[in-house]
Scaffold this motif. Structure first.
Motif, short mmCIF file in Angstrom:
data_model
loop_
_atom_site.label_atom_id
_atom_site.label_comp_id
_atom_site.label_asym_id
_atom_site.label_seq_id
_atom_site.Cartn_x
_atom_site.Cartn_y
_atom_site.Cartn_z
N TYR A 89 0.83 -1.21 0.00
CA TYR A 89 0.00 0.00 0.00
C TYR A 89 0.86 1.26 0.00
CZ TYR A 89 -4.26 -2.69 1.01
OH TYR A 89 -5.32 -3.56 0.96
N ARG A 90 1.94 1.22 0.78
CA ARG A 90 2.81 2.39 0.83
C ARG A 90 3.51 2.60 -0.52
NH1 ARG A 90 4.76 5.52 4.65
NH2 ARG A 90 2.49 5.70 4.98
N GLU A 91 3.92 1.52 -1.16
CA GLU A 91 4.52 1.62 -2.49
C GLU A 91 3.53 2.24 -3.48
OE1 GLU A 91 7.40 0.78 -5.67
OE2 GLU A 91 7.54 0.97 -3.48
N ALA A 92 2.27 1.83 -3.41
CA ALA A 92 1.25 2.37 -4.30
C ALA A 92 1.02 3.86 -4.02
CB ALA A 92 -0.05 1.59 -4.13
N GLU A 93 0.98 4.23 -2.74
CA GLU A 93 0.75 5.64 -2.39
C GLU A 93 1.88 6.52 -2.90
OE1 GLU A 93 -0.33 8.37 1.53
OE2 GLU A 93 0.72 6.46 1.80
N LEU A 94 3.11 6.09 -2.71
CA LEU A 94 4.26 6.86 -3.18
C LEU A 94 4.27 6.99 -4.70
CD1 LEU A 94 7.12 5.60 -0.86
CD2 LEU A 94 6.51 7.99 -1.23
N THR A 95 3.97 5.89 -5.40
CA THR A 95 3.99 5.92 -6.85
C THR A 95 2.91 6.85 -7.40
OG1 THR A 95 4.80 3.63 -6.91
CG2 THR A 95 3.83 4.49 -8.93
N HIS A 96 1.71 6.76 -6.86
CA HIS A 96 0.64 7.64 -7.31
C HIS A 96 0.94 9.11 -6.98
CE1 HIS A 96 -1.67 3.88 -7.68
NE2 HIS A 96 -2.42 4.55 -8.53
N GLY A 97 1.54 9.33 -5.81
CA GLY A 97 1.89 10.70 -5.44
C GLY A 97 2.93 11.29 -6.38
N ARG A 98 3.93 10.51 -6.76
CA ARG A 98 4.97 11.01 -7.66
C ARG A 98 4.40 11.32 -9.05
NH1 ARG A 98 9.55 6.52 -5.78
NH2 ARG A 98 10.27 7.66 -3.93
N VAL A 99 3.55 10.43 -9.55
CA VAL A 99 2.92 10.69 -10.85
C VAL A 99 2.05 11.94 -10.78
CG1 VAL A 99 1.25 9.79 -12.52
CG2 VAL A 99 2.99 8.27 -11.57
N ASN A 206 3.55 15.92 0.06
CA ASN A 206 3.43 16.63 -1.22
C ASN A 206 2.72 15.77 -2.26
OD1 ASN A 206 4.82 19.35 -1.13
ND2 ASN A 206 6.43 18.10 -0.27
N GLY A 207 2.98 14.48 -2.24
CA GLY A 207 2.29 13.59 -3.16
C GLY A 207 0.80 13.51 -2.87
N ARG A 208 0.42 13.51 -1.61
CA ARG A 208 -0.99 13.48 -1.23
C ARG A 208 -1.71 14.74 -1.70
NH1 ARG A 208 0.67 11.40 4.82
NH2 ARG A 208 0.71 9.15 4.36
N ILE A 209 -1.07 15.89 -1.49
CA ILE A 209 -1.66 17.14 -1.96
C ILE A 209 -1.79 17.13 -3.47
CG2 ILE A 209 -1.27 19.63 -2.17
CD1 ILE A 209 0.08 19.54 0.56
N ALA A 210 -0.79 16.62 -4.16
CA ALA A 210 -0.81 16.58 -5.62
C ALA A 210 -1.93 15.68 -6.14
CB ALA A 210 0.54 16.11 -6.15
N MET A 211 -2.19 14.56 -5.45
CA MET A 211 -3.28 13.67 -5.89
C MET A 211 -4.62 14.38 -5.80
SD MET A 211 -2.30 9.81 -4.58
CE MET A 211 -1.51 10.17 -3.01
N VAL A 212 -4.82 15.15 -4.73
CA VAL A 212 -6.07 15.92 -4.60
C VAL A 212 -6.11 17.02 -5.66
CG1 VAL A 212 -7.39 17.43 -3.07
CG2 VAL A 212 -6.25 15.41 -2.14
N ALA A 213 -4.97 17.69 -5.87
CA ALA A 213 -4.92 18.82 -6.80
C ALA A 213 -5.20 18.39 -8.23
CB ALA A 213 -3.55 19.50 -6.72
N ILE A 214 -4.58 17.31 -8.69
CA ILE A 214 -4.77 16.91 -10.08
C ILE A 214 -6.19 16.41 -10.29
CG2 ILE A 214 -3.99 14.53 -9.80
CD1 ILE A 214 -3.35 16.90 -12.79
#
Length: 282
Positions: A89-99, A206-214
């Motif tokens: 789950y953590r790997e998935a969260e990091l990957t989605h946040g980076r994208v 920052n990845g979490r904010i970016a997921m909401v933003a996009i």
């Protein structure tokens, strides 16, 4: 909306960043708090079990920060979870946040250079949500190749061979989620374990904010059909001008220029009306 109208009629241009920027700066300036009673990688040891996200955080998992210092798991994904699943789950969260971080930058930059020779010789225009369909066919193959190479490297670095493991979708023992040994700027060089945990927490947030933003960017452009910044300008003007700008400029070759001209015309009309009202009062 009434506040926006009041600002317009008084001739005051509202700056949308005026109130949001100080708050953002304050949040960014706050030093993240990392609590880890054990090495963060030990949390993902196979065979360990956690009743909730709070238990995982207490065991040393990085990711919890104010205003949820004990962790936040509204949908209960981490209830009764084991270390291997938590690692995935953590790997998935990091990957989605980076994208998502790349995507938010791409949306804004792409819309600013659209219609210019910089972006496929002016072939790509309009809202960024429609850019990908407009790119030349060779670009599809190029981006597909880049994605395949990046994913192949990530799989080899962190994932177990499914033919040699008892279950599918397992990460390697001892693998720290997101650690691909890729640090071209040397941000992690010479850092202590505690300092590296702080950097990991910053990346997560920052990845979490970016997921909401996009998600918001895509939804907005699908609804109004306008580029992000021109739509913000029209909404700032108020009085139904967002709908008028959408009808006038959506789909234009140079939508940004159309939006600027539209805004200038509205402001000129308001100036004339204000001058006439002042003359009548005298």
């Amino acid at each position: 909306r009434g506040l926006i109208r009041a600002r317009i009629h008084t001739g005051h241009r509202h700056n949308p960043t005026q109130h949001t920027m100080p708050a953002l700066v304050t949040m960014m300036a706050a030093k993240p708090t990392v609590r880890a009673t054990t090495a963060s990688g030990d949390v993902f040891t196979k065979g360990k079990n956690y009743a909730s996200i709070q238990d995982a955080v207490k065991a040393g998992m990085i990711g919890a920060s104010a205003p949820f210092p004990e962790g936040l798991d509204i949908l209960g994904f981490c209830n009764g979870i084991d270390g291997a699943s938590l690692q995935r789950y953590r790997e998935a969260e990091l990957t989605h946040g980076r994208v998502s971080m790349l995507a938010t930058v791409g949306f804004l930059v792409g819309e600013q250079v659209e219609g210019s020779s910089f972006l496929f010789d002016s072939q790509v225009t309009g809202p960024a949500v429609n850019h990908f369909q407009q790119v030349p066919t060779p670009f599809w193959f190029a981006i597909g190749t880049v994605i395949a190479l990046a994913e192949s490297s990530r799989v080899q670095a962190g994932w177990q061979d499914p033919g040699q493991s008892d279950k599918l979708f397992l990460l390697k023992d001892g693998y720290t989620p997101g650690d691909l040994n890729f640090d071209p700027l040397g941000l992690g060089a010479g850092k202590s374990a505690e300092e590296l945990d702080v950097l990991r927490l910053k990346e997560l947030n920052n990845g979490r904010i970016a997921m909401v933003a996009i998600s918001g960017m895509i939804a907005q452009e699908l609804v109004d059909g306008l580029n992000l910044l021109p739509a913000d300008i029209a909404l700032e003007l108020g009085n139904g001008d967002l709908q008028a700008m959408q009808k006038t400029c959506a789909g234009m070759v140079d939508e940004a220029a159309c939006a600027k001209a539209f805004e200038a015309a509205l402001e000129a009309g308001q100036t004339v009306a204000q001058a006439a009202a002042a003359g009548a009062a005298m």
